[in-house]
Design a protein around this motif. Structure first.
Motif, PDB file in Angstrom:
ATOM      1  N   TRP A  61      -7.160  -0.742   4.497  1.00  0.00           N
ATOM      2  CA  TRP A  61      -6.807  -1.446   3.273  1.00  0.00           C
ATOM      3  C   TRP A  61      -6.220  -2.809   3.631  1.00  0.00           C
ATOM      4  CZ3 TRP A  61      -6.487   3.815   3.582  1.00  0.00           C
ATOM      5  CH2 TRP A  61      -6.994   4.570   2.511  1.00  0.00           C
TER       6      TRP A  61
ATOM      7  N   THR B 170      -7.252   4.600  -4.961  1.00  0.00           N
ATOM      8  CA  THR B 170      -6.634   3.326  -4.594  1.00  0.00           C
ATOM      9  C   THR B 170      -7.265   2.159  -5.340  1.00  0.00           C
ATOM     10  OG1 THR B 170      -8.079   3.169  -2.646  1.00  0.00           O
ATOM     11  CG2 THR B 170      -5.911   4.173  -2.340  1.00  0.00           C
TER      12      THR B 170
ATOM     13  N   PHE C 248       0.617   3.475  -3.151  1.00  0.00           N
ATOM     14  CA  PHE C 248      -0.439   4.414  -3.547  1.00  0.00           C
ATOM     15  C   PHE C 248      -0.405   5.728  -2.781  1.00  0.00           C
ATOM     16  CE2 PHE C 248      -3.259   1.608  -0.703  1.00  0.00           C
ATOM     17  CZ  PHE C 248      -3.346   2.510   0.352  1.00  0.00           C
ATOM     18  N   GLU C 249       0.528   5.870  -1.845  1.00  0.00           N
ATOM     19  CA  GLU C 249       0.523   7.095  -1.052  1.00  0.00           C
ATOM     20  C   GLU C 249       0.836   8.327  -1.899  1.00  0.00           C
ATOM     21  OE1 GLU C 249       3.031   6.276   2.303  1.00  0.00           O
ATOM     22  OE2 GLU C 249       1.352   5.446   3.452  1.00  0.00           O
TER      23      GLU C 249
ATOM     24  N   SER D 281       0.814  -1.223   0.000  1.00  0.00           N
ATOM     25  CA  SER D 281       0.000   0.000   0.000  1.00  0.00           C
ATOM     26  C   SER D 281       0.843   1.267   0.000  1.00  0.00           C
ATOM     27  CB  SER D 281      -0.951   0.007   1.210  1.00  0.00           C
ATOM     28  OG  SER D 281      -0.230   0.049   2.424  1.00  0.00           O
TER      29      SER D 281
END
Length: 619
Positions: free
Chosen positions: A224, A180, A122-123, A119
């Motif tokens: 998430w 996302t 996607f920041e 994850s």
């Protein structure tokens, strides 16, 4: 090269990696990977485990046995040295954390490396979209939590889902879901938005991995799926020797993240978020295309051929939210019955039961527990109606019928909850459809202001009690304002509806679905549930990113449960057989609220189905 600089940062102390390194991770825009390294004999099972649990474990690359590099992801990579820190597991137990795996080179000759989406990738997309990333703002590693949701087991791999949590401003939820969702190789969209306890997480300040991250005023916790699920899977397998990245210390690839602007996405692939509960806080997600179809259903159901002026009570998206909430429910209680014909036996009308049975049929096909609660005096008749409906193919399985009496101050709580414990509700959702509702003076009125309280059991008490029980949501479906649940719009009823100051129901529901005929609201709910469960975006969220898509047989069973002209005409004939009359005229005929079944109701059912079901292939 920036990637090389980031890899160089792995020599920095772990504390610095979480501060300066976190900033670099987000700004780099490169795809990152979680890592799991297992003996070759376990590799096939682990790959199958990843395929079965694709959201937490999006598989980017599986190496050959003894392969250090990963050519599709990074040039000149060496998995023995390219993570800042590694975890070493022996027989499923974490025995050490090391800076590199060079001392294990001989063992690695017989091992396979798995690179899994992360994850962190996607920041940068969130920041570009104007979404604050609180863990980066605070110089912390993201919070990671073990949930109570089990992954699908494969071989010796069996573990709970692990999630990351990022606090997100409420007004940014749609853009976060959209950004996302477009990066499935980095876990895709959220798997839960709202109360962490719904995932089995009790304290956001105590993550199992990473750091606690502080929320700001107006933030909502968003979760998430997380690749650290792979770490849990390794522990569950009790492999004699295995390695993973240390949580927060990812492998950085040479590949740029593949985020796409939400503005370029087709509606069918664009998620929208809706708040479906405040207690506990809970949001749901569906595609924009699915939401638009349910809005079409809502517009059809609120049509007013009887010219009763019902449109003034309409609130957009009440049907959308109700269907989303029902989709998350596992057990649903439905109530119906409006004894408006007080001078006849039975006094019931033909509006309500058909809509209730239509909802029950679809809920049952989706695997939910369903029961109906109605007046004690009408139980035997309703049992005969349901049995006839099963025999004639209107509904596949009989629905249990219950009654409720107010035997004391705690009667409603004991009816709704196991052992009267509000923490153990029997039902997740209560639905009232064309059910007579209690007015502010404690009486029950038909549209002519005749008090029919002597014919009505106090089922309103269940809705009142449910409003204080966390986890139970309620829907009221009505076409006049005197129905249970329509208390949510009682001010509009009092202002606009004939005799509204007297007849208006005083008991609200969380969702008040206004319709031209209440049965139509039941049909629309059934169709909306079908649409949601055929929506990949909603179904993925519903399953917390775990599980497989529905089969063609599943979708066929759901479609077969939907109302049809033939089934609804058959049910109406059953009601007439038992002396149930049209609400407005009192006619004992194939009629509801003074409108004949053909063409009014039959045409409306066809239109609802046209919106819901794909057009048949011309080939």
């Amino acid at each position: 090269m920036l990637t090389q600089a980031i890899r160089g940062s792995r020599l920095i102390s772990q504390t610095k990696f979480y501060t300066w390194g976190t900033r670099m991770r987000m700004d780099s825009g490169f795809l990152q990977a979680n890592v799991v390294i297992l003996h070759k004999n376990l590799a096939d099972d682990f790959e199958a485990f990843c395929r079965a649990n694709g959201s937490p474990l999006p598989l980017l690359y599986r190496s050959q046995t003894g392969e250090w590099g990963c050519p599709p992801l990074a040039a000149n990579a060496d998995i023995r040295t390219d993570c800042p820190q590694y975890c070493v597991f022996e027989n499923g137990v974490l025995t050490s954390k090391v800076a590199n795996l060079l001392p294990y080179t001989s063992q690695l000759q017989n091992m396979v490396s798995f690179y899994l989406g992360c994850s962190f990738s996607f920041e940068s997309a969130l920041e570009k979209a104007g979404v604050p990333v609180r863990n980066v703002e605070q110089g912390k590693n993201v919070s990671m939590f073990r949930t109570a949701r089990p992954c699908q087991r494969v071989g010796g791999f069996e573990c709970p889902l692990v999630v990351t949590m990022r606090p997100v401003p409420q007004d940014k939820l749609d853009i976060v879901a959209q950004c996302t969702h477009l990066i499935p190789q980095a876990h895709g969209g959220p798997v839960h938005i709202g109360d962490p306890a719904m995932l089995g997480i009790q304290d956001l300040t105590q993550p199992e991995y990473g750091d606690p991250v502080e929320s700001r005023s107006g933030d909502v916790p968003v979760f998430w799926a997380c690749g650290v699920t792979g770490v849990e899977a390794v522990q569950s397998s009790k492999a004699s020797l295995a390695f993973t990245h240390s949580p927060g210390c990812m492998f950085v690839t040479d590949k740029e993240d593949m985020a796409t602007s939400p503005l370029t996405v087709k509606p069918s692939e664009c998620p929208e978020t809706f708040c479906i509960s405040q207690n506990p806080l809970h949001y749901s997600i569906a595609s924009k295309a699915t939401v638009e179809k349910i809005r079409q259903l809502e517009e059809i159901a609120v049509e007013d051929p009887g010219q009763r002026g019902i449109r003034v009570l309409f609130v957009q998206d009440e049907l959308v939210r109700s269907c989303l909430s029902l989709s998350h429910a596992s057990s649903v209680l439905i109530t119906t019955g409006f004894p408006t014909h007080y001078m006849h036996d039975p006094p019931e009308e033909t509006d309500g039961p058909p809509g209730a049975i239509a909802m029950a049929a679809t809920l049952q096909s989706l695997g939910k527990q369903v029961a109906v609660v109605t007046d004690q005096r009408a139980l035997d008749m309703n049992r005969r109606i349901v049995q006839d409906a099963v025999e004639r193919g209107v509904i596949k399985t009989a629905v249990p019928l219950l009654s409720f009496q107010n035997t004391g101050p705690d009667a409603a709580i004991h009816f709704l909850c196991h052992d009267g414990d509000p923490n153990k509700p029997r039902y997740d959702h209560l639905v009232a459809i064309e059910r007579s509702g209690r007015a502010s003076d404690g009486n029950y009125y038909n549209m002519r202001m005749v008090n029919i309280k002597h014919l009505v059991d106090p089922i309103d008490d269940l809705f009142t009690a449910a409003s204080s029980i966390p986890g139970i949501s309620t829907t009221g479906i009505g076409d006049g304002g005197n129905e249970l649940g329509m208390g949510k719009v009682k001010d509009l009823v009092k202002t606009h509806m004939p005799n509204g100051g007297v007849i208006a129901c005083d008991v609200p529901a969380d969702f008040a679905v206004t319709t031209g005929v209440s049965n139509w609201g039941g049909y629309a709910v059934a169709c909306g549930l079908y649409l949601l469960n055929c929506c990949p975006i909603h179904l993925r969220y519903l399953q917390c990113g775990l599980g497989q898509p529905p089969t063609a047989q599943d979708q066929e069973a759901w479609a077969n449960s939907l109302p049809t002209v033939e089934k609804e005409e058959e049910l109406l004939s059953i009601l007439v057989k038992y002396g149930v009359r049209s609400g407005k005229t009192g006619n004992l005929a194939l009629e509801v609220d003074g409108l004949t079944f053909h063409p009014t109701h039959s045409d409306l059912i066809r239109r609802l189905r046209e919106v819901t079901l794909p057009a048949p292939s011309s080939s």
